[in-house]
Write a protein that holds these residues in place. Structure first.
Motif, PDB file in Angstrom:
ATOM      1  N   GLU A 397      -5.472  12.025  -0.704  1.00  0.00           N
ATOM      2  CA  GLU A 397      -4.278  12.645  -1.271  1.00  0.00           C
ATOM      3  C   GLU A 397      -3.442  11.664  -2.085  1.00  0.00           C
ATOM      4  OE1 GLU A 397      -1.906  15.173   1.155  1.00  0.00           O
ATOM      5  OE2 GLU A 397      -3.636  16.269   1.970  1.00  0.00           O
ATOM      6  N   ASN A 398      -3.307  10.429  -1.620  1.00  0.00           N
ATOM      7  CA  ASN A 398      -2.500   9.457  -2.356  1.00  0.00           C
ATOM      8  C   ASN A 398      -3.219   8.932  -3.587  1.00  0.00           C
ATOM      9  OD1 ASN A 398       0.199   8.627  -0.889  1.00  0.00           O
ATOM     10  ND2 ASN A 398      -1.292   9.050   0.728  1.00  0.00           N
ATOM     11  N   GLY A 399      -4.559   9.005  -3.587  1.00  0.00           N
ATOM     12  CA  GLY A 399      -5.315   8.512  -4.728  1.00  0.00           C
ATOM     13  C   GLY A 399      -5.665   9.573  -5.752  1.00  0.00           C
ATOM     14  N   GLN A 400      -5.298  10.818  -5.513  1.00  0.00           N
ATOM     15  CA  GLN A 400      -5.678  11.903  -6.427  1.00  0.00           C
ATOM     16  C   GLN A 400      -5.039  11.743  -7.801  1.00  0.00           C
ATOM     17  OE1 GLN A 400      -3.906  15.911  -5.576  1.00  0.00           O
ATOM     18  NE2 GLN A 400      -2.972  14.863  -3.801  1.00  0.00           N
ATOM     19  N   GLN A 401      -5.802  12.144  -8.806  1.00  0.00           N
ATOM     20  CA  GLN A 401      -5.364  12.053 -10.192  1.00  0.00           C
ATOM     21  C   GLN A 401      -5.292  13.450 -10.802  1.00  0.00           C
ATOM     22  OE1 GLN A 401      -4.519   8.908 -11.257  1.00  0.00           O
ATOM     23  NE2 GLN A 401      -5.117   8.270  -9.168  1.00  0.00           N
ATOM     24  N   ALA A 402      -4.627  13.537 -11.929  1.00  0.00           N
ATOM     25  CA  ALA A 402      -4.429  14.832 -12.582  1.00  0.00           C
ATOM     26  C   ALA A 402      -5.749  15.482 -12.977  1.00  0.00           C
ATOM     27  CB  ALA A 402      -3.528  14.671 -13.813  1.00  0.00           C
ATOM     28  N   ASP A 403      -6.787  14.669 -13.266  1.00  0.00           N
ATOM     29  CA  ASP A 403      -8.073  15.229 -13.690  1.00  0.00           C
ATOM     30  C   ASP A 403      -8.966  15.638 -12.518  1.00  0.00           C
ATOM     31  OD1 ASP A 403      -8.865  12.800 -12.665  1.00  0.00           O
ATOM     32  OD2 ASP A 403      -9.852  12.089 -14.492  1.00  0.00           O
ATOM     33  N   GLY A 404      -8.449  15.544 -11.288  1.00  0.00           N
ATOM     34  CA  GLY A 404      -9.223  15.952 -10.123  1.00  0.00           C
ATOM     35  C   GLY A 404      -9.997  14.831  -9.462  1.00  0.00           C
ATOM     36  N   SER A 405      -9.987  13.640 -10.061  1.00  0.00           N
ATOM     37  CA  SER A 405     -10.669  12.496  -9.459  1.00  0.00           C
ATOM     38  C   SER A 405      -9.764  11.825  -8.430  1.00  0.00           C
ATOM     39  CB  SER A 405     -11.058  11.481 -10.543  1.00  0.00           C
ATOM     40  OG  SER A 405      -9.889  10.914 -11.123  1.00  0.00           O
ATOM     41  N   VAL A 406     -10.314  10.850  -7.713  1.00  0.00           N
ATOM     42  CA  VAL A 406      -9.547  10.084  -6.729  1.00  0.00           C
ATOM     43  C   VAL A 406      -9.792   8.601  -6.961  1.00  0.00           C
ATOM     44  CG1 VAL A 406      -9.342   9.470  -4.286  1.00  0.00           C
ATOM     45  CG2 VAL A 406      -9.525  11.870  -4.940  1.00  0.00           C
ATOM     46  N   THR A 407      -8.709   7.860  -7.130  1.00  0.00           N
ATOM     47  CA  THR A 407      -8.792   6.404  -7.212  1.00  0.00           C
ATOM     48  C   THR A 407      -8.671   5.837  -5.803  1.00  0.00           C
ATOM     49  OG1 THR A 407      -7.822   6.388  -9.423  1.00  0.00           O
ATOM     50  CG2 THR A 407      -7.761   4.321  -8.178  1.00  0.00           C
ATOM     51  N   LEU A 408      -9.594   4.967  -5.440  1.00  0.00           N
ATOM     52  CA  LEU A 408      -9.658   4.457  -4.074  1.00  0.00           C
ATOM     53  C   LEU A 408      -8.964   3.100  -3.946  1.00  0.00           C
ATOM     54  CD1 LEU A 408     -13.385   5.434  -3.504  1.00  0.00           C
ATOM     55  CD2 LEU A 408     -11.369   6.592  -2.563  1.00  0.00           C
ATOM     56  N   PRO A 409      -8.465   2.761  -2.763  1.00  0.00           N
ATOM     57  CA  PRO A 409      -7.778   1.473  -2.569  1.00  0.00           C
ATOM     58  C   PRO A 409      -8.701   0.281  -2.837  1.00  0.00           C
ATOM     59  CG  PRO A 409      -7.339   2.971  -0.735  1.00  0.00           C
ATOM     60  CD  PRO A 409      -8.434   3.590  -1.540  1.00  0.00           C
ATOM     61  N   GLU A 410      -8.140  -0.766  -3.401  1.00  0.00           N
ATOM     62  CA  GLU A 410      -8.921  -1.972  -3.696  1.00  0.00           C
ATOM     63  C   GLU A 410      -9.545  -2.559  -2.433  1.00  0.00           C
ATOM     64  OE1 GLU A 410      -6.863  -4.943  -5.879  1.00  0.00           O
ATOM     65  OE2 GLU A 410      -6.209  -3.578  -7.478  1.00  0.00           O
ATOM     66  N   ALA A 411      -8.849  -2.439  -1.310  1.00  0.00           N
ATOM     67  CA  ALA A 411      -9.364  -3.014  -0.067  1.00  0.00           C
ATOM     68  C   ALA A 411     -10.687  -2.391   0.358  1.00  0.00           C
ATOM     69  CB  ALA A 411      -8.336  -2.843   1.045  1.00  0.00           C
ATOM     70  N   LEU A 412     -10.971  -1.181  -0.111  1.00  0.00           N
ATOM     71  CA  LEU A 412     -12.213  -0.513   0.275  1.00  0.00           C
ATOM     72  C   LEU A 412     -13.380  -0.837  -0.649  1.00  0.00           C
ATOM     73  CD1 LEU A 412     -11.177   3.120   1.323  1.00  0.00           C
ATOM     74  CD2 LEU A 412     -11.678   1.155   2.778  1.00  0.00           C
ATOM     75  N   VAL A 413     -13.095  -1.379  -1.821  1.00  0.00           N
ATOM     76  CA  VAL A 413     -14.146  -1.603  -2.817  1.00  0.00           C
ATOM     77  C   VAL A 413     -15.324  -2.414  -2.257  1.00  0.00           C
ATOM     78  CG1 VAL A 413     -14.664  -2.668  -5.062  1.00  0.00           C
ATOM     79  CG2 VAL A 413     -12.600  -1.285  -4.770  1.00  0.00           C
ATOM     80  N   PRO A 414     -15.088  -3.504  -1.502  1.00  0.00           N
ATOM     81  CA  PRO A 414     -16.233  -4.245  -0.946  1.00  0.00           C
ATOM     82  C   PRO A 414     -17.094  -3.424   0.018  1.00  0.00           C
ATOM     83  CG  PRO A 414     -14.215  -5.556  -0.838  1.00  0.00           C
ATOM     84  CD  PRO A 414     -13.814  -4.171  -1.205  1.00  0.00           C
ATOM     85  N   TYR A 415     -16.540  -2.373   0.579  1.00  0.00           N
ATOM     86  CA  TYR A 415     -17.276  -1.535   1.524  1.00  0.00           C
ATOM     87  C   TYR A 415     -17.972  -0.360   0.833  1.00  0.00           C
ATOM     88  CZ  TYR A 415     -14.542  -4.183   4.877  1.00  0.00           C
ATOM     89  OH  TYR A 415     -13.975  -5.208   5.602  1.00  0.00           O
ATOM     90  N   LEU A 416     -17.758  -0.248  -0.472  1.00  0.00           N
ATOM     91  CA  LEU A 416     -18.317   0.869  -1.235  1.00  0.00           C
ATOM     92  C   LEU A 416     -19.258   0.393  -2.332  1.00  0.00           C
ATOM     93  CD1 LEU A 416     -14.999   2.937  -1.585  1.00  0.00           C
ATOM     94  CD2 LEU A 416     -16.800   3.207   0.138  1.00  0.00           C
ATOM     95  N   GLY A 417     -19.828  -0.775  -2.125  1.00  0.00           N
ATOM     96  CA  GLY A 417     -20.757  -1.301  -3.119  1.00  0.00           C
ATOM     97  C   GLY A 417     -20.107  -1.605  -4.446  1.00  0.00           C
TER      98      GLY A 417
END
Length: 429
Positions: A397-417
């Motif tokens: 919900e906090n990462g949702q964008q107007a185009d329907g996508s979701v931006t994820l927290p930087e802290a999770l990037v290493p866990y998401l390849g």
């Protein structure tokens, strides 16, 4: 569980503390049971002493050939033996009655806990982060286009019924990444020892952390007597049940990621849409076992550990102190963390961190030995660090964008390849 000796010595204070939780005075009832129990014990001991005295005289009567006295004394021995056994049984029944009564009485709130009947009297301590100013109407997690392909409620309903979800694709991976991130943070920076525990436990374990007997309907029991844990507080805290620990081994700080199971009895109609309130969910739990004198400092420490998860993820939250009427059964004091959910335009609970004092330790008989002293009960604390599913909701919900996508927290990037976004079509990129 409460110490009956404290109630004997402080009946008015005990009743006053219970009244702050909206519980009627109980000291008179408890002390009446205690007095009956103690009277039975004393009578049993008196009968045993009379039996022993008569037993000694039996031999003397036999030796001097006094058959009448011999028979009288032998009958007296039998009578006192039977009387003692009966009184011991009656004392045991009173003891069980007292223990059962004590087991259903909530913990006493600390003096600093605000008074109040319900959540309306909770007190906000602090806030962190500012909710994003959005130029579009925010959606709840289950309506966000990026999340929809990964939240499969129809299949879950077909498999299990309501209040279950099947996670797929990008959403499932973010959910897994969140749990791994939390564990890594708690173990590498917060000094908690990672632990893996069963999710099926004996009844004694559920009793030890005060899920039983009062909250049996909130949990699931198998046909062979095991209980499914509502949180790994049950297993982590009970890991020291029956032990006498060296003071030097304290504090013990533990964390575990487990499935959790709750029947959600009494919550019909609440949060039934989406995955906010589920029968099966995952949590990263924190538990501390320490000396009573250090419990409040540990409570603040554990709260900061939970807050750090939200801060690293960039999720706005507020910390509140629960009032006496909103605290859990076993808590002396509780901090709730509430994360901002733009789809609901409000803060919602994502973690509760509670100090229980010696309340659970008495139920578990968990003690420590101070240097040169007699064993004393430990203090126990527990808290979510965090509820993984609710954290997923907040991230979406906090990462949702107007185009329907979701931006994820930087802290999770290493866990998401190395990926940092879910597209409106549900792809992790």
């Amino acid at each position: 569980m409460h110490d009956i000796r404290f109630i004997r010595e402080n009946p008015a204070a005990f009743d006053a503390a219970l009244s702050r939780r909206g519980v009627a005075p109980m000291s008179a009832e408890l002390l009446a049971i205690d007095e009956a129990r103690r009277a039975k014990i004393l009578a049993a001991e008196t009968a045993a002493a009379a039996q022993n005295a008569a037993s000694k005289d039996v031999g003397a009567a036999k030796a001097r050939g006094d058959d009448a006295e011999f028979e009288r004394l032998r009958a007296l021995v039998a009578e006192k033996k039977a009387e003692g056994a009966r009184l011991t049984d009656e004392a045991g029944a009173e003891d069980a009655r007292l223990r059962n009564a004590l087991a259903t009485i909530p913990n006493l709130p600390l003096a600093e806990v605000p008074d109040g009947p319900d959540e309306t009297a909770n007190v906000e301590v602090r806030r962190w982060g500012t909710p994003r100013a959005l130029d579009f109407k925010p959606l709840e997690h289950f309506d966000i286009p990026a999340a929809k392909p990964g939240l499969d409620f129809p299949t879950a309903a077909k498999l299990s019924g309501s209040r279950f979800v099947v996670l797929r694709g990008a959403v499932a991976r973010v959910h897994r990444g969140l749990a791994q991130f939390m564990l890594d943070l708690h173990t590498t920076e917060h000094g908690l020892a990672e632990t893996w525990t069963p999710v099926l436990v004996k009844e004694d374990a559920m009793f030890g952390t005060n899920q039983l007997p009062k909250f049996a309907e909130d949990s699931y029991q198998t046909t062979n007597g095991w209980w499914l844990i509502p949180t790994s507080e049950v297993t982590l805290t009970n890991s020291v049940a029956g032990d006498i620990l060296d003071e030097g081994a304290l504090p013990i700080r533990l964390t575990a990621h487990t499935h959790c199971f709750r029947s959600e009895a009494g919550s019909a109609g609440k949060d039934t849409t989406g995955m906010l309130r589920q029968h099966q969910f995952e949590k990263v739990e924190m538990v501390t076992i320490c000396t009573p004198e250090t419990a409040l400092a540990e409570h603040d420490r554990m709260t900061k550990c939970a807050e750090a998860v939200l801060e690293r993820l960039g999720l706005p939250y507020r910390t509140i102190v629960l009032c006496t009427g909103d605290m859990g059964f076993g808590a002396q004091k509780t901090h709730d963390l509430e994360v901002w959910l733009p789809g609901q335009n409000t803060y919602r609970e994502i973690s509760s961190v509670s100090t229980c004092g010696q309340f659970q330790a008495r139920r578990m008989n968990a003690r420590y030995r101070p240097a040169g002293g007699k064993p004393e009960f430990v203090a126990t604390l527990n808290g979510s660090g965090l509820a993984v599913g609710r954290c997923l909701i907040a991230v979406l919900e906090n990462g949702q964008q107007a185009d329907g996508s979701v931006t994820l927290p930087e802290a999770l990037v290493p866990y998401l390849g190395g990926k940092s976004r879910i597209t409106a079509e549900g792809q992790l990129v």
